[in-house]
Scaffold this motif. Structure first.
Motif, PDB file in Angstrom:
ATOM      1  N   LEU A  42       0.861  -1.181   0.000  1.00 14.02           N
ATOM      2  CA  LEU A  42       0.000   0.000   0.000  1.00 14.02           C
ATOM      3  C   LEU A  42       0.897   1.231   0.000  1.00 14.02           C
ATOM      4  CD1 LEU A  42      -2.909   1.210   0.254  1.00 14.02           C
ATOM      5  CD2 LEU A  42      -2.498   1.293   2.728  1.00 14.02           C
ATOM      6  N   VAL A  43       0.653   2.158  -0.924  1.00 14.59           N
ATOM      7  CA  VAL A  43       1.445   3.381  -1.037  1.00 14.59           C
ATOM      8  C   VAL A  43       0.620   4.555  -0.519  1.00 14.59           C
ATOM      9  CG1 VAL A  43       2.831   4.821  -2.564  1.00 14.59           C
ATOM     10  CG2 VAL A  43       2.492   2.399  -3.116  1.00 14.59           C
ATOM     11  N   CYS A  44       1.250   5.402   0.309  1.00 13.04           N
ATOM     12  CA  CYS A  44       0.537   6.542   0.888  1.00 13.04           C
ATOM     13  C   CYS A  44       1.500   7.715   1.050  1.00 13.04           C
ATOM     14  CB  CYS A  44      -0.067   6.169   2.243  1.00 13.04           C
ATOM     15  SG  CYS A  44       1.157   5.877   3.543  1.00 13.04           S
ATOM     16  N   VAL A  45       0.959   8.864   1.422  1.00 17.33           N
ATOM     17  CA  VAL A  45       1.792  10.032   1.724  1.00 17.33           C
ATOM     18  C   VAL A  45       2.237  10.001   3.181  1.00 17.33           C
ATOM     19  CG1 VAL A  45       1.862  12.559   1.883  1.00 17.33           C
ATOM     20  CG2 VAL A  45       0.711  11.471  -0.053  1.00 17.33           C
ATOM     21  N   ASP A  46       1.291   9.775   4.093  1.00 14.50           N
ATOM     22  CA  ASP A  46       1.562   9.877   5.521  1.00 14.50           C
ATOM     23  C   ASP A  46       1.424   8.534   6.223  1.00 14.50           C
ATOM     24  OD1 ASP A  46       1.820  12.825   5.744  1.00 14.50           O
ATOM     25  OD2 ASP A  46      -0.276  12.804   5.094  1.00 14.50           O
ATOM     26  N   PRO A  47       2.447   8.112   6.983  1.00 10.63           N
ATOM     27  CA  PRO A  47       2.312   6.905   7.802  1.00 10.63           C
ATOM     28  C   PRO A  47       1.654   7.259   9.136  1.00 10.63           C
ATOM     29  CG  PRO A  47       4.556   7.725   7.963  1.00 10.63           C
ATOM     30  CD  PRO A  47       3.809   8.676   7.060  1.00 10.63           C
TER      31      PRO A  47
END
Length: 279
Positions: A42-47
């Protein structure tokens, strides 16, 4: 044969070389075993809690984030700490966390390439070239197929990026023709002088502050118009870019997803209407 986390790390290191990261940054593997198999990413901006929730809900073995989780130095990651708790949740679920931050900003293609593509710009080069390789660096300069008024360009930006409470703001003559544009995903007011030196018509970035923006515009009619967007929205197009790189590398053997969670911290926005001022 299922690729391992180490295989994914090797692809990411080639696409977004860690040596490109700023000295103050924290990029790379935060938690996870490089020998473990990875079948879903899963790719995201914010962890953050929301994207960790999403990663575990979809059964991802890797959460690839743009922003670092542990940017400042820490002495521990206790489970009762907000960030430590995320690390514990990921480890317990057998999921890894990898962050590609300023290395993804400078790489080509990188974060600002994705922003430029979303706006329909043809990239001609970096805004601030790397000292050792002028083909990479911070921000990008690009051109539109044809000039359009600043007012139409601001609408183009708003239509291209995910909606946020912050919205999209423009500064400059609404009728000014815009053809050449500088962009910088994330906070980019430190590059205002570079945008002015580049001679572009407009500069798109996030988190522009009142005084630097005002002082920039006061330098004269040749100062690029400004378009200010939400930090998260400016970097979200990178998620699709990173996902595409991984899909191409693993040719269907790894399921690559892009997060649908809006993690911009601002949740409410209103426009002042009772009292209006004019310049």
């Amino acid at each position: 044969m299922t690729p391992t986390l180490g295989d994914v790390l090797a692809v990411l290191a080639q696409a977004y070389p860690p040596p490109l990261a700023e000295s103050w940054d924290a990029v790379g593997l935060v938690c996870g075993d490089p020998t473990e198999p990875v079948s879903r990413v899963l790719v995201c901006v914010d962890p953050v809690e929301s994207t960790v929730d999403e990663a575990l809900e979809v059964g991802a073995q890797l959460l690839l984030a743009h922003h670092p989780l542990l940017l400042r130095g820490v002495h521990g990651v206790p489970a009762d700490d907000p960030k430590g708790g995320l690390v514990h949740r990921l480890v317990r679920a057998g999921a890894a966390l990898v962050c590609a931050h300023t290395n993804a900003d400078s790489a080509s293609p990188g974060v600002s390439d994705a922003l430029a593509a979303a706006l329909g710009l043809a990239v001609t080069g970096p805004l601030v070239p790397n000292v050792t390789d002028a083909t990479i660096g911070a921000g990008r300069i690009g051109t539109l197929p044809a000039a359009e008024p600043l007012s139409a360009f601001v609408r183009r930006v708003a239509d291209a990026l995910p909606e946020t409470a912050w919205g999209v703001r423009g500064a400059g003559d609404p009728d000014r023709p815009v053809r050449t544009v500088a962009v910088c995903g994330g906070a980019g007011d430190s590059y205002l002088a570079a945008a002015r030196a580049a001679g572009v018509d407009a500069y798109v970035t996030a988190d522009l502050r009142h005084h630097p923006a005002g002082e920039h515009l006061a330098t004269g009619r040749d100062a690029p118009a400004l378009v200010d967007v939400a930090h998260w929205a400016s970097e979200w197009p990178w998620c699709a870019q990173a996902a595409g790189i991984l899909r191409a590398a693993f040719n269907g053997t790894v399921d690559i997803l892009v997060s649908t969670r809006r993690t911009d911290p601002w949740t409410l926005g209103e426009t002042s209407g009772k009292r209006r001022t004019t310049a």
